[in-house]
Design a protein around this motif. Sequence first.
Motif, short mmCIF file in Angstrom:
data_model
loop_
_atom_site.label_atom_id
_atom_site.label_comp_id
_atom_site.label_asym_id
_atom_site.label_seq_id
_atom_site.Cartn_x
_atom_site.Cartn_y
_atom_site.Cartn_z
N SER A 20 0.84 -1.20 0.00
CA SER A 20 0.00 0.00 0.00
C SER A 20 0.87 1.25 0.00
O SER A 20 2.02 1.21 0.40
N ASP A 115 1.57 7.62 -6.05
CA ASP A 115 0.14 7.32 -5.99
C ASP A 115 -0.73 8.52 -5.62
O ASP A 115 -1.80 8.72 -6.19
N PHE A 116 -0.28 9.33 -4.64
CA PHE A 116 -1.11 10.44 -4.18
C PHE A 116 -0.26 11.65 -3.84
O PHE A 116 0.88 11.52 -3.38
N HIS A 118 -0.77 14.71 -1.24
CA HIS A 118 -1.61 15.03 -0.09
C HIS A 118 -1.34 16.46 0.39
O HIS A 118 -0.19 16.90 0.39
N THR A 147 -5.19 18.01 -11.40
CA THR A 147 -6.57 18.24 -10.98
C THR A 147 -6.65 19.59 -10.29
O THR A 147 -5.63 20.23 -10.02
N ASP A 164 -6.40 14.33 -0.84
CA ASP A 164 -5.58 13.22 -1.31
C ASP A 164 -5.80 13.12 -2.82
O ASP A 164 -6.80 12.57 -3.27
N ASP A 166 -5.24 11.89 -6.52
CA ASP A 166 -4.82 10.65 -7.16
C ASP A 166 -3.88 10.93 -8.33
O ASP A 166 -4.23 11.68 -9.25
N THR A 168 -2.47 8.25 -10.02
CA THR A 168 -2.39 7.02 -10.80
C THR A 168 -3.02 7.15 -12.18
O THR A 168 -2.82 6.29 -13.03
N ASN A 173 3.21 7.71 -14.14
CA ASN A 173 3.35 8.15 -12.75
C ASN A 173 4.50 7.45 -12.04
O ASN A 173 4.57 7.41 -10.81
#
Length: 238
Positions: A20, A115-116, A118, A147, A164, A166, A168, A173
């Motif tokens: 993860s 992945d993220f 934050h 975004t 958070d 994304d 991906t 990435n």
Amino acid sequence: MKKTIAILTVAVCAGAMSASAALLVGWDDNFNQPNNGSTTPPPKTATGFSGLATPDANLNWSRTASAASTDGTFGTLAGAGTETGFSDGLALNNGNNGHFDFTVTNGTADDYDLDFFHFDAGATRPKAADNWTLSVLSGALTVGNVTSGVSPNGGGTLVWAENDLDLTGLADNTLEAGQSVVFRLDFVQDGTIQYEGGHNLYLDNIAISGTVIPEPATLGLVAAFGGAVLFIRHRFMI
């Protein structure tokens, strides 16, 4: 034998779940703002990673000890060791626009998927620069806007939003060993007023999380082990 098979199966599943997203680089009380002469302590990093936070040149950002996000997370990324008591955050003052650039360098021998992205942000009054856009400015990932969104405006009370974002969905990435990437987090105001006393945007607890990409040899070992489990199960169940 069934018990042995069950244990082996659990071991394989546990290995898969351990991949993860984890903190790679994070900033919570270690920002550099040239308008107050502060230095840049190192950010929190995973072993082998490094990072740099760079403000725009307009000197509208300041460090503030009265508006830090102290919930102990980067966005909602828990257990990452952010401050839980008032320390410091960033303020984009008086309705001015501004951005921060965040550089991440992978100094390990492994490739990582990012992945993220934050961060925590909030505004206190309506003329604050509460509209934000995240983009990849340069480097190894797909360059361009990722975004955008709007930070909550508490009407005189600071309300933090945990974001958070994304990564991906980017065409690329992956931050390979030895590569760097620069993210830009840009904040702008809705209207035309560029100075309104006390209408501040606050930013804190910025981080990038990701996962290591297993080497082909490791993937082959996992596949072989899984095949062995299936063979043993088939051998002793017939």
